[in-house]
Scaffold this motif. Structure first.
Motif, mmCIF file in Angstrom:
data_model
loop_
_atom_site.group_PDB
_atom_site.id
_atom_site.type_symbol
_atom_site.label_atom_id
_atom_site.label_comp_id
_atom_site.label_asym_id
_atom_site.label_seq_id
_atom_site.Cartn_x
_atom_site.Cartn_y
_atom_site.Cartn_z
ATOM 1 N N ASN A 97 -16.975 4.525 8.744
ATOM 2 C CA ASN A 97 -17.111 3.512 7.692
ATOM 3 C C ASN A 97 -18.307 3.870 6.797
ATOM 4 O O ASN A 97 -19.418 4.053 7.293
ATOM 5 N N PRO A 98 -18.108 3.972 5.470
ATOM 6 C CA PRO A 98 -19.214 4.420 4.604
ATOM 7 C C PRO A 98 -20.419 3.483 4.593
ATOM 8 O O PRO A 98 -21.501 3.910 4.175
ATOM 9 N N LEU A 99 -20.279 2.252 5.045
ATOM 10 C CA LEU A 99 -21.450 1.361 5.124
ATOM 11 C C LEU A 99 -22.534 1.941 6.027
ATOM 12 O O LEU A 99 -23.703 1.564 5.932
ATOM 13 N N ILE A 111 -12.515 14.575 13.648
ATOM 14 C CA ILE A 111 -11.605 13.436 13.733
ATOM 15 C C ILE A 111 -10.203 13.884 14.117
ATOM 16 O O ILE A 111 -9.597 13.344 15.028
ATOM 17 N N THR A 166 -8.051 13.029 17.514
ATOM 18 C CA THR A 166 -7.085 11.953 17.329
ATOM 19 C C THR A 166 -5.699 12.564 17.329
ATOM 20 O O THR A 166 -5.375 13.328 16.438
ATOM 21 N N LEU A 194 -16.411 2.042 24.521
ATOM 22 C CA LEU A 194 -15.939 3.182 23.722
ATOM 23 C C LEU A 194 -14.476 2.967 23.340
ATOM 24 O O LEU A 194 -14.098 3.169 22.181
ATOM 25 N N SER A 236 -13.080 0.099 23.047
ATOM 26 C CA SER A 236 -13.112 -1.021 22.086
ATOM 27 C C SER A 236 -13.440 -0.551 20.672
ATOM 28 O O SER A 236 -13.052 -1.210 19.692
ATOM 29 N N SER A 237 -14.155 0.563 20.560
ATOM 30 C CA SER A 237 -14.549 1.032 19.228
ATOM 31 C C SER A 237 -13.342 1.455 18.403
ATOM 32 O O SER A 237 -13.450 1.643 17.189
ATOM 33 N N PRO A 266 -12.684 -1.435 15.294
ATOM 34 C CA PRO A 266 -13.347 -1.267 13.983
ATOM 35 C C PRO A 266 -13.035 0.090 13.347
ATOM 36 O O PRO A 266 -12.972 0.194 12.112
ATOM 37 N N ARG A 267 -12.808 1.115 14.164
ATOM 38 C CA ARG A 267 -12.440 2.430 13.611
ATOM 39 C C ARG A 267 -11.122 2.317 12.832
ATOM 40 O O ARG A 267 -11.011 2.796 11.706
ATOM 41 N N SER A 306 -11.689 0.089 9.614
ATOM 42 C CA SER A 306 -12.491 0.682 8.533
ATOM 43 C C SER A 306 -11.873 1.971 7.992
ATOM 44 O O SER A 306 -12.168 2.355 6.862
ATOM 45 N N PHE A 314 -9.732 0.351 5.471
ATOM 46 C CA PHE A 314 -10.478 -0.504 4.540
ATOM 47 C C PHE A 314 -11.953 -0.111 4.570
ATOM 48 O O PHE A 314 -12.782 -0.794 5.184
ATOM 49 N N PRO A 315 -12.320 1.005 3.930
ATOM 50 C CA PRO A 315 -13.737 1.417 3.934
ATOM 51 C C PRO A 315 -14.606 0.303 3.338
ATOM 52 O O PRO A 315 -14.218 -0.328 2.350
ATOM 53 N N GLY A 316 -15.749 0.071 3.979
ATOM 54 C CA GLY A 316 -16.621 -1.015 3.531
ATOM 55 C C GLY A 316 -16.355 -2.322 4.256
ATOM 56 O O GLY A 316 -17.024 -3.324 3.989
ATOM 57 N N ALA A 317 -15.389 -2.333 5.168
ATOM 58 C CA ALA A 317 -15.119 -3.543 5.971
ATOM 59 C C ALA A 317 -16.361 -3.898 6.788
ATOM 60 O O ALA A 317 -17.060 -3.023 7.295
ATOM 61 N N VAL A 318 -16.621 -5.201 6.888
ATOM 62 C CA VAL A 318 -17.771 -5.691 7.660
ATOM 63 C C VAL A 318 -17.237 -6.489 8.847
ATOM 64 O O VAL A 318 -16.477 -7.442 8.661
ATOM 65 N N TYR A 319 -17.652 -6.111 10.031
ATOM 66 C CA TYR A 319 -17.182 -6.770 11.250
ATOM 67 C C TYR A 319 -17.915 -8.100 11.452
ATOM 68 O O TYR A 319 -19.133 -8.166 11.359
#
Lengths: 159, 159
Positions: free
Chosen positions: A53-55, B6, B10, B76, B78-79, B82-83, B86, B89-94
């Protein structure tokens, strides 16, 4: 090598107990640990989680999005809770965790993680323990992250 | 370098949409991604999280504790959530995440992460989206991890 990694990055490890050596966990006990998250930590976490994520990497985007600086991944900060629990209770098995990300954690912030036992029951020679979990910015009262965790502990004896 | 990291780790990235290029998120849409967690991933995660619980490193202890093999850190796995969010949707805030660790994830297991939008509202030109989140062992119906997440998205347009 492992010890070096842990102790150079963890700036404060403290317990709320005067006689930790023989301590067994009771409801109300608090375990705590503090840490500063570096830019290198954020990059290492992105490499293993694949969360780019770029943030976390683009300061200009972070500021345009209303943050003071680049953010630390919330799930990296959350990893403090199982880390604190398993460092005192090796072999602990995580059952659940709720997480509310209440305020941003920026690279360079010193974060204090607090894990407090709130309920405890024995079953089949193991212990199911509920914990309240929170992270605050050190030297402030600002809660950046809170929630609850449940873990199965092989023993109540604390390292 | 980042792309290589990545895409070599993946093993499957798929979306539920035929025309992903112009897709905007709607309630019911599912994002998914699969991954096999290696022994190296577990070590890298321990280095950055400082979580050296022996269940992740000591096969004998893991088996004595009732598991088939060494465990992957639950946080790990769980990550993935958010991966996945994001990456689209780059810039997503959790904002929040609940996690129920229902079955162990062993090193070498192939895990499919699924994130489904369940509610969506616009506020101040951003979007607050709730997701159901779960991980299953691929080729089975076994849910290893589930919960709910809320994130603030800068746009509903998906990459």
């Amino acid at each position: 090598m492992l010890a070096k990694t842990i102790f150079t990055r963890t700036i404060l490890v403290s317990r709320c107990f005067a006689s930790a050596a023989s301590k067994t966990l009771k409801v109300g006990d608090v375990l705590r640990e503090a840490r500063v998250y570096s830019s290198e930590d954020v990059k290492s976490y992105a490499e293993v989680s694949h969360d780019w994520n770029p943030l976390h990497f683009d300061q200009e985007l972070a500021r345009k999005s209303g943050f003071e600086n680049r953010l630390v991944h919330g799930m990296l900060v959350s990893s403090m809770f199982p880390r604190i629990i398993s460092s005192h209770f090796p072999g602990a098995v995580y059952v659940s965790q709720s997480l509310h990300f209440r305020s941003p954690v920026h690279i360079g912030d010193e974060i204090l993680g607090l894990v407090q036992a709130t309920a405890l029951r024995e079953t089949k020679n193991k212990y199911i323990v509920k914990f309240s979990t929170r992270c605050i910015k050190n030297n402030t009262e600002l809660v950046v992250l809170d929630g609850e965790a449940t873990a199965i502990l092989p023993s109540l004896h604390m390292l």
